[in-house]
Design an enzyme around this catalytic site. Structure first.
Site, PDB file in Angstrom:
ATOM      1  N   ASP A  10       1.178  -0.937   0.397  1.00 40.64           N
ATOM      2  CA  ASP A  10       0.595  -0.143  -0.233  1.00 40.64           C
ATOM      3  C   ASP A  10       0.450   0.811  -0.212  1.00 40.64           C
ATOM      4  OD1 ASP A  10      -2.239  -1.974   0.482  1.00 40.64           O
ATOM      5  OD2 ASP A  10      -2.243  -1.278   2.099  1.00 40.64           O
ATOM      6  N   ASP A 135     -15.875  -3.182  -0.160  1.00 40.44           N
ATOM      7  CA  ASP A 135     -15.571  -3.133   0.826  1.00 40.44           C
ATOM      8  C   ASP A 135     -16.422  -2.630   1.815  1.00 40.44           C
ATOM      9  OD1 ASP A 135     -12.512  -3.138  -0.674  1.00 40.44           O
ATOM     10  OD2 ASP A 135     -12.490  -0.613  -0.565  1.00 40.44           O
TER      11      ASP A 135
END
Length: 246
Positions: A10, A135
């Site tokens: 990330d 998500d």
């Protein structure tokens, strides 16, 4: 596909980071060279890399695109599959990544706001290259870098996007993400049983047993971030325990 452990890389402001529940400023890990981090995961046995441009996801600006391109250029020749998400808001954004050699683009906010984009990309590039990220927060799909909750459940959206041509689903349980308190397998299992395309699980992995638990949900892979970065277990240990659990 057999069950796979996929390390996360990330990126925010050019660094490799791990955030707590995606909140900017909550970095528990910050490393200066994402390319070196990616190559290290390759050396430890990764078969797929999960690259997320957090600036793109949170602010809509894909600041880390040059780094992602460099990772693709240096890791693809080593046999890596690479999936990329974060700030992919248009057909052109996705096409650019697929054309430089990314194997799978991950659509989130753009897919929720414009479901036809998934069909257009699947028709052009093939379903196997199109992933939709669902998500989930408080049972609903979150968008805009997890800042907003939609009115839809992951199961509802998973079924819809499979019909539109998505080749896989990335399911993150935000309620567990980054907290290192273990996984809640029920939402992942519910989704995996509702669709026939592969579900990639994410969020909350803390110990090796969590990997087995997620494998048993019917998911086909798991993305692991914080647990690897702070040494809860190593990638080779994760790969080994999954291989032994046959």
């Amino acid at each position: 596909m057999s069950f796979e452990v996929i390390p996360a890389v990330d990126m925010r402001n050019g660094k490799c980071v791990q955030l707590v529940q995606g909140v900017p400023g909550s970095e528990m890990v910050s490393l200066d060279d994402p390319v070196a981090v990616a190559k290290d995961w390759v050396s430890q046995g990764a078969k797929t890399l999960h690259l997320i441009d957090l600036d793109g996801a949170i602010d809509g600006k894909r600041k880390n695109a040059p780094i992602i391109e460099k990772i693709v250029k240096e890791c693809k020749p080593l046999g890596m599959k690479i999936q990329v998400g974060g700030g992919i808001r248009s057909f052109e954004n996705a096409a650019e990544l697929l054309n430089i050699g990314v194997d799978r683009v991950i659509l989130s906010t753009a897919a929720i706001n414009n479901p036809q984009l998934v069909k257009e990309l699947a028709d052009e590039f093939g379903s196997e290259h199109i992933n939709v990220a669902l998500d989930s927060k408080n049972g609903k799909v979150a968008i805009d870098g997890w800042k907003k909750e939609s009115e839809f459940t992951a199961v509802e959206m998973g079924i819809k996007f499979e019909e539109l041509g998505a080749g896989s689903i990335l399911f993150t349980n935000i309620d567990s993400e980054g907290l290192l308190q273990g996984v809640n397998t029920a939402p992942t299992e519910e989704l995996a049983k509702s669709v026939s395309i592969p579900v990639i699980a994410s969020g909350g992995v803390t110990k090796l047993d969590d990997l087995i638990a997620l494998k048993n949900t019917g998911a086909k892979a798991v993305v692991v971030g914080s647990a690897l970065y702070i040494g809860k277990f190593t990638l080779p240990e994760a790969i080994n325990i999954i291989s032994e659990d046959l």
